[in-house]
Design a protein around this motif. Structure first.
Motif, PDB file in Angstrom:
ATOM      1  N   VAL A  57       0.834  -1.206   0.000  1.00  0.00           N
ATOM      2  CA  VAL A  57       0.000   0.000   0.000  1.00  0.00           C
ATOM      3  C   VAL A  57       0.873   1.262   0.000  1.00  0.00           C
ATOM      4  O   VAL A  57       0.564   2.256  -0.657  1.00  0.00           O
ATOM      5  N   ALA A  58       1.969   1.204   0.748  1.00  0.00           N
ATOM      6  CA  ALA A  58       2.870   2.350   0.786  1.00  0.00           C
ATOM      7  C   ALA A  58       3.451   2.650  -0.604  1.00  0.00           C
ATOM      8  O   ALA A  58       3.624   3.810  -0.991  1.00  0.00           O
ATOM      9  N   ASP A  59       3.751   1.592  -1.371  1.00  0.00           N
ATOM     10  CA  ASP A  59       4.208   1.788  -2.754  1.00  0.00           C
ATOM     11  C   ASP A  59       3.143   2.509  -3.567  1.00  0.00           C
ATOM     12  O   ASP A  59       3.431   3.377  -4.409  1.00  0.00           O
ATOM     13  N   LYS A  60       1.910   2.108  -3.301  1.00  0.00           N
ATOM     14  CA  LYS A  60       0.814   2.740  -4.027  1.00  0.00           C
ATOM     15  C   LYS A  60       0.696   4.218  -3.645  1.00  0.00           C
ATOM     16  O   LYS A  60       0.375   5.078  -4.468  1.00  0.00           O
ATOM     17  N   ILE A  61       0.984   4.484  -2.333  1.00  0.00           N
ATOM     18  CA  ILE A  61       0.959   5.877  -1.865  1.00  0.00           C
ATOM     19  C   ILE A  61       1.961   6.722  -2.658  1.00  0.00           C
ATOM     20  O   ILE A  61       1.689   7.860  -3.045  1.00  0.00           O
ATOM     21  N   ARG A  62       3.116   6.158  -2.878  1.00  0.00           N
ATOM     22  CA  ARG A  62       4.153   6.901  -3.606  1.00  0.00           C
ATOM     23  C   ARG A  62       3.728   7.223  -5.029  1.00  0.00           C
ATOM     24  O   ARG A  62       4.094   8.247  -5.592  1.00  0.00           O
ATOM     25  N   ARG A  63       2.973   6.334  -5.648  1.00  0.00           N
ATOM     26  CA  ARG A  63       2.622   6.514  -7.054  1.00  0.00           C
ATOM     27  C   ARG A  63       1.315   7.268  -7.269  1.00  0.00           C
ATOM     28  O   ARG A  63       0.973   7.632  -8.392  1.00  0.00           O
ATOM     29  N   SER A  64       0.536   7.417  -6.219  1.00  0.00           N
ATOM     30  CA  SER A  64      -0.787   8.038  -6.385  1.00  0.00           C
ATOM     31  C   SER A  64      -0.776   9.470  -5.870  1.00  0.00           C
ATOM     32  O   SER A  64       0.018   9.835  -5.011  1.00  0.00           O
ATOM     33  N   ASP A  65      -1.653  10.266  -6.378  1.00  0.00           N
ATOM     34  CA  ASP A  65      -1.781  11.613  -5.816  1.00  0.00           C
ATOM     35  C   ASP A  65      -2.661  11.542  -4.566  1.00  0.00           C
ATOM     36  O   ASP A  65      -3.282  10.535  -4.275  1.00  0.00           O
ATOM     37  N   ARG A  66      -2.738  12.632  -3.873  1.00  0.00           N
ATOM     38  CA  ARG A  66      -3.365  12.620  -2.571  1.00  0.00           C
ATOM     39  C   ARG A  66      -4.865  12.353  -2.643  1.00  0.00           C
ATOM     40  O   ARG A  66      -5.421  11.622  -1.823  1.00  0.00           O
ATOM     41  N   ASP A  67      -5.541  12.890  -3.602  1.00  0.00           N
ATOM     42  CA  ASP A  67      -6.985  12.677  -3.709  1.00  0.00           C
ATOM     43  C   ASP A  67      -7.319  11.223  -3.954  1.00  0.00           C
ATOM     44  O   ASP A  67      -8.225  10.655  -3.341  1.00  0.00           O
ATOM     45  N   LYS A  68      -6.593  10.584  -4.900  1.00  0.00           N
ATOM     46  CA  LYS A  68      -6.858   9.171  -5.185  1.00  0.00           C
ATOM     47  C   LYS A  68      -6.561   8.312  -3.961  1.00  0.00           C
ATOM     48  O   LYS A  68      -7.250   7.333  -3.705  1.00  0.00           O
ATOM     49  N   LEU A  69      -5.514   8.671  -3.236  1.00  0.00           N
ATOM     50  CA  LEU A  69      -5.173   7.903  -2.045  1.00  0.00           C
ATOM     51  C   LEU A  69      -6.310   7.952  -1.014  1.00  0.00           C
ATOM     52  O   LEU A  69      -6.703   6.938  -0.455  1.00  0.00           O
ATOM     53  N   GLN A  70      -6.853   9.156  -0.772  1.00  0.00           N
ATOM     54  CA  GLN A  70      -7.918   9.277   0.221  1.00  0.00           C
ATOM     55  C   GLN A  70      -9.162   8.524  -0.208  1.00  0.00           C
ATOM     56  O   GLN A  70      -9.870   7.931   0.611  1.00  0.00           O
ATOM     57  N   GLU A  71      -9.464   8.533  -1.519  1.00  0.00           N
ATOM     58  CA  GLU A  71     -10.593   7.736  -2.010  1.00  0.00           C
ATOM     59  C   GLU A  71     -10.360   6.252  -1.725  1.00  0.00           C
ATOM     60  O   GLU A  71     -11.279   5.537  -1.312  1.00  0.00           O
ATOM     61  N   GLU A  72      -9.134   5.808  -1.976  1.00  0.00           N
ATOM     62  CA  GLU A  72      -8.810   4.402  -1.745  1.00  0.00           C
ATOM     63  C   GLU A  72      -8.926   4.042  -0.254  1.00  0.00           C
ATOM     64  O   GLU A  72      -9.441   2.986   0.117  1.00  0.00           O
ATOM     65  N   LEU A  73      -8.442   4.966   0.581  1.00  0.00           N
ATOM     66  CA  LEU A  73      -8.509   4.711   2.022  1.00  0.00           C
ATOM     67  C   LEU A  73      -9.950   4.666   2.518  1.00  0.00           C
ATOM     68  O   LEU A  73     -10.319   3.838   3.341  1.00  0.00           O
ATOM     69  N   LEU A  74     -10.774   5.578   2.012  1.00  0.00           N
ATOM     70  CA  LEU A  74     -12.184   5.583   2.410  1.00  0.00           C
ATOM     71  C   LEU A  74     -12.881   4.307   1.970  1.00  0.00           C
ATOM     72  O   LEU A  74     -13.696   3.734   2.694  1.00  0.00           O
ATOM     73  N   ARG A  75     -12.566   3.875   0.749  1.00  0.00           N
ATOM     74  CA  ARG A  75     -13.167   2.624   0.260  1.00  0.00           C
ATOM     75  C   ARG A  75     -12.740   1.436   1.139  1.00  0.00           C
ATOM     76  O   ARG A  75     -13.562   0.612   1.535  1.00  0.00           O
ATOM     77  N   LEU A  76     -11.445   1.382   1.439  1.00  0.00           N
ATOM     78  CA  LEU A  76     -10.939   0.302   2.267  1.00  0.00           C
ATOM     79  C   LEU A  76     -11.555   0.341   3.671  1.00  0.00           C
ATOM     80  O   LEU A  76     -11.902  -0.688   4.248  1.00  0.00           O
TER      81      LEU A  76
END
Length: 561
Positions: A57-76
């Motif tokens: 997930v941390a790798d994904k954090i590095r590659r994603s912008d902040r908005d997409k990351l928060q969407e992913e976190l909310l979904r999870l």
């Protein structure tokens, strides 16, 4: 991956260089809460999988912008909450079923004493049998659900914490949530306070129970009390079954881990603990988890899941088969041996001219003719020998007597009885009187608080006198060739009970025999609550029926008067 700090294993995992700016450190370090290498490896494996998932997930954090990351976190987070809701609903459903079965079983236990409810008992049994497959099925689903809940909670906390700190506090380590319930070790001393003050447990019993709790925490880890599950208890019972039969009898065992003790037992192919002993350990843990329920740290359903329904090998031994009786030829040989016919002054097992009337002389005779428990007679005092309307007797009752601590200082100690029915006044058998027991009492214990058997000193914090005689009697029987395993001092009680019941002819005499041996006087509330016991003269007449034709002790009779 594994490291040891002191006696406890820890988990270590290097953080990849590309992720260190996110985590703010170069290594993940966590206590595994156990001294067992087997348990540590199992827990480290699960932790390793969770850390790898976190790195992904941390790798994904590095590659994603902040908005997409928060969407992913909310979904999870939503998925995790849904998974927890489903699992908790399953837990609640199982708890209701378990509670219903528990109530049915309790009701059955009450109904078994009333014959007129036999039809109801059959119907209740059918309901319970119908529920058993569902209980077993739900038990498996419950375990799976709890695992899912814990994984979901851990993953959600780790992901959210890592993401927040990656963008707001990049140099701060990820924190874990604090436990809301006390650790198992925090409840140990409150448990023994209850055992001592409320249950009046002996020091010997509490010593055994303390060992059980210490080993359980060693095996399952010192965790919040509400995180233990059925698998922890099943695994611990299986571990106990692998311990040698001699476990706990050597002080060396206290300083060694379970795995080390088992490995040594495997190497010498030692006999293992019986399921009866394992069941005693479970009984201790049952009371321990009940304390957690009483204090509100654990639900009733959770305790039932942890404690009840464990299987043990072998059928229950019938009460009459638990201990053997003395055979006639053994009684003849025993009481024709040096202690009662003449021994050397310092060697009881060798023939001589001395008949030494002390505890070793009297206690086997009292057990044989009075049918009492060893400790009941070994700890008698002069004040316990009474005469009621011409009938001499001994009073068996709880009391506070003088004793000593293990450091040797004077202290008062409680003399406890095995059961409430054990409190009674027992007439002395005619044979005991003929052999001069009253003269012995007058000479040996002239004062009210004088012990009848001062030659056996109290031992241990409970101040018991009987164990010294038990050990001596084993060696004595071996020395004279009258030894059979399991047939010792307490077997006299079974022998006397059997002989006396063979001699009685009516219900009234059976009531008197029950009183003599400290058993319940009769069924129902009338027998338990209102029957205060038969008259002493009647009990004495019934006790006089107890005889042993194979024994001749007439040479020990003392002149009367």
């Amino acid at each position: 991956m594994l490291a040891r700090q002191g006696a406890i294993f820890h988990f270590r995992r290097a953080v990849p260089a590309r992720l260190r700016p996110i985590f703010g450190k170069g290594e993940v370090w966590a206590s595994l809460g156990t001294t067992s290498v087997t348990m540590a490896r199992a827990r480290a494996g699960r932790l390793y999988a969770a850390v790898e998932e976190l790195f992904a997930v941390a790798d994904k954090i590095r590659r994603s912008d902040r908005d997409k990351l928060q969407e992913e976190l909310l979904r999870l987070k939503d998925e995790t909450i849904a998974e927890q809701t489903m699992a908790l609903a399953l837990l609640e459903e199982n708890a209701k079923i378990q509670a219903e079965v528990f109530e049915l079983r309790s009701l059955m236990a009450q109904m078994q004493q009333a014959k007129e409810f036999s039809a109801f008992l059959e119907e209740s049994q059918k309901k319970i049998e119908a529920l058993e497959p569902l209980i077993n099925h739900m038990g498996g689903r419950l375990t799976e659900a709890r695992v899912q809940v814990r994984r979901g909670e851990d993953l959600a906390v780790r992901l959210v914490s890592a993401a927040v700190q990656a963008f707001t506090m990049p140099n701060t380590a990820v924190a874990s949530p604090a436990s809301q319930k006390p650790l198992a070790s925090d409840l140990v001393e409150p448990f023994f306070k209850r055992r001592a003050e409320t249950d009046k447990a002996t020091h010997q019993v509490m010593g055994q129970e303390r060992g059980t709790l210490r080993r359980f925490i060693e095996f399952a880890g010192n965790r919040p009390i509400n995180t233990y599950g059925r698998a922890d208890m099943s695994g611990f019972l299986d571990k106990l079954r692998r311990l040698p039969k001699t476990y706990g009898k050597s002080p060396r065992d206290k300083g060694r881990g379970l795995d080390e003790i088992i490995a040594e037992a495997d190497a010498r192919r030692a006999e293992r603990l019986s399921d009866k002993t394992v069941k005693r350990h479970l009984s201790t843990l049952s009371q321990f988890f009940q304390l957690a329920v009483d204090k509100g740290y654990l639900t009733v359903a959770a305790r039932i899941e942890i404690i009840e329904g464990h299987r043990f090998q072998g059928a229950e031994v019938a009460a009459r088969d638990q201990r053997d009786t003395w055979r006639p030829n053994e009684l003849t040989a025993l009481f024709a041996s040096p202690v009662w016919t003449g021994c050397q002054e310092h060697f009881r097992a060798k023939p001589g001219t001395c008949v030494i009337r002390d505890a070793k002389f009297w206690l086997p005779l009292l057990a044989l003719y009075q049918g009492g428990r060893l400790e009941e007679f070994a700890d008698l005092y002069r004040r316990d020998v009474v005469c009621n309307e011409g009938t001499w007797a001994v009073t068996i009752a709880p009391s506070i007597v003088e004793g000593k601590t293990k450091e040797g200082t004077a202290a008062l100690r409680h003399r406890r009885l095995k059961t409430a029915n054990a409190k009674r006044t027992i007439p002395l058998h005619p044979e005991i009187l003929k052999m001069g027991f009253l003269a012995y009492v007058e000479t040996t214990a002239p004062k009210s608080d004088s012990p009848l058997f001062p030659d056996i000193l109290p031992q241990g914090e409970d101040g018991k006198r009987g164990p010294r005689i038990t050990r001596w009697f084993v060696e004595y029987r071996r020395s004279i060739g009258v030894y059979r395993k399991g047939v010792g001092i307490h077997a006299f009680r079974h022998t006397a009970n059997t002989r006396l019941r063979d001699s009685i002819v009516d219900w009234q005499q059976e009531r008197e025999v029950n009183y003599l041996f400290g058993h319940a006087l009769g069924p129902g509330q009338g027998g338990e609550r209102y029957d205060k016991g038969p008259g002493l003269k009647k009990v004495a007449a019934t006790l006089a029926l107890l005889s042993y034709p194979e024994i001749d002790l007439s040479h020990l009779y003392m002149p009367s008067g």
